[in-house]
Design a protein around this motif. Sequence first.
Motif, PDB file in Angstrom:
ATOM      1  N   LEU A  24       0.825  -1.210   0.000  1.00 18.97           N
ATOM      2  CA  LEU A  24       0.000   0.000   0.000  1.00 18.97           C
ATOM      3  C   LEU A  24       0.858   1.258   0.000  1.00 18.97           C
ATOM      4  N   GLY A  25       1.920   1.252   0.793  1.00 17.19           N
ATOM      5  CA  GLY A  25       2.809   2.411   0.809  1.00 17.19           C
ATOM      6  C   GLY A  25       3.409   2.679  -0.556  1.00 17.19           C
ATOM      7  N   GLU A  51     -11.877   6.026   2.903  1.00 10.02           N
ATOM      8  CA  GLU A  51     -11.543   7.446   2.945  1.00 10.02           C
ATOM      9  C   GLU A  51     -10.170   7.657   3.578  1.00 10.02           C
ATOM     10  N   ARG A  52      -9.768   6.744   4.473  1.00  5.91           N
ATOM     11  CA  ARG A  52      -8.446   6.866   5.088  1.00  5.91           C
ATOM     12  C   ARG A  52      -7.348   6.780   4.030  1.00  5.91           C
ATOM     13  N   LEU A  53      -7.484   5.843   3.098  1.00  8.06           N
ATOM     14  CA  LEU A  53      -6.470   5.697   2.061  1.00  8.06           C
ATOM     15  C   LEU A  53      -6.531   6.843   1.054  1.00  8.06           C
ATOM     16  N   LEU A  54      -7.729   7.366   0.806  1.00  6.29           N
ATOM     17  CA  LEU A  54      -7.826   8.547  -0.053  1.00  6.29           C
ATOM     18  C   LEU A  54      -7.087   9.713   0.583  1.00  6.29           C
ATOM     19  N   GLU A  55      -7.251   9.888   1.894  1.00  6.99           N
ATOM     20  CA  GLU A  55      -6.539  10.963   2.593  1.00  6.99           C
ATOM     21  C   GLU A  55      -5.026  10.750   2.518  1.00  6.99           C
ATOM     22  N   ALA A  56      -4.584   9.489   2.605  1.00 12.32           N
ATOM     23  CA  ALA A  56      -3.153   9.196   2.493  1.00 12.32           C
ATOM     24  C   ALA A  56      -2.637   9.564   1.105  1.00 12.32           C
ATOM     25  N   LEU A  57      -3.431   9.299   0.077  1.00 10.94           N
ATOM     26  CA  LEU A  57      -3.042   9.667  -1.283  1.00 10.94           C
ATOM     27  C   LEU A  57      -2.970  11.183  -1.437  1.00 10.94           C
ATOM     28  N   ASP A 283      -8.241  -9.366  -6.939  1.00  8.38           N
ATOM     29  CA  ASP A 283      -8.160  -8.713  -5.637  1.00  8.38           C
ATOM     30  C   ASP A 283      -6.777  -8.783  -5.004  1.00  8.38           C
ATOM     31  N   ALA A 284      -5.777  -9.276  -5.729  1.00  6.22           N
ATOM     32  CA  ALA A 284      -4.434  -9.363  -5.167  1.00  6.22           C
ATOM     33  C   ALA A 284      -3.861  -7.959  -4.981  1.00  6.22           C
ATOM     34  N   PRO A 285      -3.205  -7.689  -3.832  1.00 10.04           N
ATOM     35  CA  PRO A 285      -2.603  -6.365  -3.640  1.00 10.04           C
ATOM     36  C   PRO A 285      -1.525  -6.099  -4.690  1.00 10.04           C
ATOM     37  N   ARG A 286      -1.548  -4.940  -5.286  1.00  9.59           N
ATOM     38  CA  ARG A 286      -0.554  -4.558  -6.281  1.00  9.59           C
ATOM     39  C   ARG A 286      -0.089  -3.138  -6.008  1.00  9.59           C
ATOM     40  N   ALA A 287       1.173  -2.893  -6.305  1.00 12.55           N
ATOM     41  CA  ALA A 287       1.751  -1.573  -6.037  1.00 12.55           C
ATOM     42  C   ALA A 287       1.557  -0.613  -7.200  1.00 12.55           C
ATOM     43  N   ASP A 288       0.828  -1.021  -8.226  1.00 15.52           N
ATOM     44  CA  ASP A 288       0.563  -0.128  -9.351  1.00 15.52           C
ATOM     45  C   ASP A 288      -0.918  -0.214  -9.698  1.00 15.52           C
ATOM     46  N   SER A 289      -1.281   0.152 -10.906  1.00 17.47           N
ATOM     47  CA  SER A 289      -2.655   0.019 -11.374  1.00 17.47           C
ATOM     48  C   SER A 289      -2.644  -0.661 -12.728  1.00 17.47           C
TER      49      SER A 289
END
Length: 299
Positions: A24-25, A51-57, A283-289
Motif C-alpha cells: 500500500l505504501g 476514505e483513510r487511504l484517499l486521505e493518504a493519497l 483482488d491481489a494487492p498490487r503496487a501499481d494500477s
Amino acid sequence: MLRVATYNVLNLFDGQSDADAKVLGAKIEFLAARISESEADVVGLQEIGSERLLEALVLSLQKHAPYNHRIVGTPDVRGIRNALISRAPFKSSRVLTSPQLDFPRFIESDPPPFGARLPLRRGVVHAEIDAGELGSVDVLVVHFKSGRGVPLRTAAGEPIAPLVSRDYGDAMVRALVFRSAEALFVRGAVDDLLADPKKKIAVIGDFNDVIDSVPVRIIRGGGPMLLQSCTELVPKEQRYTVLHGGDRKMIDHLLVSSSLHDRLKMTRILNERLHDHDSGLIDAPRADSDHALVVATFE
C-alpha cells in the motif's frame, strides 16, 4: 486552463497484513507520481476502498500540489467507490444513488422487466467545479459494471455454475444489462443538466467498455446534447488504457458536452509504462494500477 483526469487506481483497499501495508505504501507513492505527472486540477478516481487511504493519497500529493477539495461516493458490495479530488473549489457536490435502475420497456404498460434487481452499485460522484475564467464545469465520475459475466442465481442467492456455452452467453448479457442500466441512469442526469444547453459537462471514469459499445453510446447521446470523446485527439495506436493478455483496449473515457469540447486543447493517456496484468488476480494487492490515467486540457 483546467486539466481534468480519470484514473482507476485498482483496489486501493486497507491491507490485512504487514506485507499488504508495504504494498500500500508503494502503491500510494506510485499513484501520487502518476497524478503529479498529469498535472491535473481535477481527478476522478475509481476503486477507492476507504476514505483513510484517499486521505493518504492526497497527503502524498501535497508535495506536488494541494488537492483541498474532495468528495467520496457510496461503495458497492466489494467496498469500492468513486471519488473526486480537486485543486479548484467546488460550487456544489453530491453523490447520485438509486436502489433500483429503470430499464426500457416495449409497451408503456409493461411492468419493469427486472423489478428491483438492478441497483446502482457504486454512487456516481458529481461536483460543480469553479474553473475560473473557464466558468463552471460539472464533472460526474462513474465506474460501470465490468465485462465479467453475471451468473444465474438460485432463489436463495447462490450462484449457479455455467454448464454450456449458452450459460456463458447469458452471463455476458446480464453484465451488459447492468452497464446499460447504469449508463441510462447517468444519461438521465446529464439530460437534466443540459436543460441549460450552455452547461459545460464532463462524464469521466472507467466505463468498462469501448467507445462504440452500447453503454458508452447511451452516455454520449446525440444531436445538440451529444457528449464528445476527448481521446480522439490521441493517435489511434496510443489510444488504450488497459493491457490484459496482450489485448489493448480503451475503456476509460472523458466524455464532454459541446461547450466544453470547444475548449479542448490536448489529451494525454499515460500508458507508456503500463504493463500487462493477469486479469485473474482481481483482488491481489498490487503496487501499481492496471489502468492508465487519462487527462484532458481545456482553455
